[in-house]
Scaffold this motif. Structure first.
Motif, PDB file in Angstrom:
ATOM      1  N   GLU A  30      16.256 -28.644  -2.672  1.00 25.24           N
ATOM      2  CA  GLU A  30      17.544 -28.226  -2.096  1.00 25.24           C
ATOM      3  C   GLU A  30      18.292 -27.235  -2.986  1.00 25.24           C
ATOM      4  N   PRO A 133      28.301 -29.190  -2.072  1.00 24.06           N
ATOM      5  CA  PRO A 133      27.831 -29.685  -0.769  1.00 24.06           C
ATOM      6  C   PRO A 133      26.983 -30.948  -0.852  1.00 24.06           C
ATOM      7  N   MET A 134      26.482 -31.289  -2.027  1.00 26.62           N
ATOM      8  CA  MET A 134      25.612 -32.481  -2.110  1.00 26.62           C
ATOM      9  C   MET A 134      25.750 -33.137  -3.475  1.00 26.62           C
ATOM     10  N   ILE A 186      20.469 -37.867   2.435  1.00 29.65           N
ATOM     11  CA  ILE A 186      19.363 -36.920   2.633  1.00 29.65           C
ATOM     12  C   ILE A 186      18.052 -37.602   2.233  1.00 29.65           C
ATOM     13  N   HIS A 253      24.639 -35.666   1.339  1.00 32.64           N
ATOM     14  CA  HIS A 253      25.535 -34.564   1.705  1.00 32.64           C
ATOM     15  C   HIS A 253      26.957 -35.001   1.405  1.00 32.64           C
ATOM     16  N   ASP A 255      29.619 -32.861   2.374  1.00 29.57           N
ATOM     17  CA  ASP A 255      30.529 -32.309   3.384  1.00 29.57           C
ATOM     18  C   ASP A 255      29.998 -32.533   4.793  1.00 29.57           C
TER      19      ASP A 255
END
Ligand code: SAM
Length: 255
Positions: A30, A133-134, A186, A253, A255
């Motif tokens: 990612e 974001p993660m 995820i 995640h 967001d």
């Protein structure tokens, strides 16, 4: 070196063998080639070294934040301002205050190893969603600790230990479940800690620190765990003590 810093350094090999490699591979997949990472509760900053050593990151910027100045200072003394081609910064600060002040900064990910069970999941997800974001949250406590051989006080002491996590500090024994509830998962996988005789280098330091931690925490709840701790230390001295804790690695995640 402080006791906390010595413990964090000593548990490095334990974390190395406990991490779920599939979750780590997914995290690596990612990331962009030269990521910018905010590590919260970085301790002595063993994670950036591990990820560079293992070829997970080969460049970019790593911002290590911890409220424990001595632990972070030990990491900075060992690493300096770069680890391989990764630039490393150290900030002794509360992670939530740091994230709030860094709201104009964007990171590719937040990393928190053995961190998301010592903070409350909902405010953590809220705070870190503003900057990344993660989140990669390996070695997040998953509600179970066992020592062997069996001791008659095990149940009372471990109940008191979990009560302390729930009622006397942020986070709790269900840290992994709480994070999975608050953020979209995820990838996840078990990352149990197992220490058994014969002990490898550093494992006596880890066990000794954990016994002190359990005894101290249980004492704060009003239960005297000193007899239990004394018997456990004798078993450790005799090379008989076995320890297991359930942990979970999560990639989520924000967001
Ligand atoms: C169990 S240690 C793990 C350290 C390191 N990530 C590792 O695995 O070696 C948890 C760390 O989180 C830090 N910590 C806890 N709450 C924090 C907060 N609100 N802000 C910054 N650091 C915090 C503690 O000081 C401690 O060093």
């Amino acid at each position: 070196m402080s006791d906390h810093a010595a413990y964090l350094d000593a548990k490095r090999a334990l974390d190395d063998r406990s991490l779920d490699r599939e979750v780590l591979d997914r995290f690596a997949a990612e990331l962009p080639p030269a990521p910018t990472i905010l590590e919260v509760g970085a301790g002595t900053a063993t994670m950036v070294e591990r990820l560079v050593d293992w070829g997970v990151i080969e460049g970019g910027r790593w911002v290590a934040v911890d409220a424990h100045e001595a632990a972070l200072a030990a990491g900075e003394a060992r690493i300096g301002d770069a680890c391989g081609d990764v630039g490393v910064e150290f900030h002794a600060a509360d992670a939530f205050e740091f994230a709030a002040a860094a709201a104009d900064d964007r990171f590719d990910a937040v990393v928190g190893c053995a961190f998301f069970d010592v903070v409350d999941a909902a405010p953590a997800v809220d705070a870190f969603a503003d900057v990344a974001p993660m989140a990669y949250a390996p070695i997040t406590y998953d509600g179970e600790t066992r020592f062997a051989p069996a001791d008659p006080d095990d149940d009372a002491v471990l109940d008191g230990y979990h009560r302390h996590m729930r009622e006397f500090r942020p986070g709790g024994p269900d840290g992994a479940t709480a994070l999975a509830r608050e953020a979209a998962v995820i990838a996840e996988g078990a990352s149990p800690w197992v220490i058994e005789p014969p002990y490898e280098s550093g494992e006596r330091t880890v066990l000794s620190h954990l016994l002190d931690t359990v005894e101290g925490a249980v004492g704060e709840t009003g239960l005297d765990a000193s007899g239990w701790a004394e018997r456990r230390r004798e078993a450790l001295d005799d090379g008989q003590l076995r320890y297991e804790a359930a942990n979970r690695d999560l990639l989520v995640h924000l967001d």
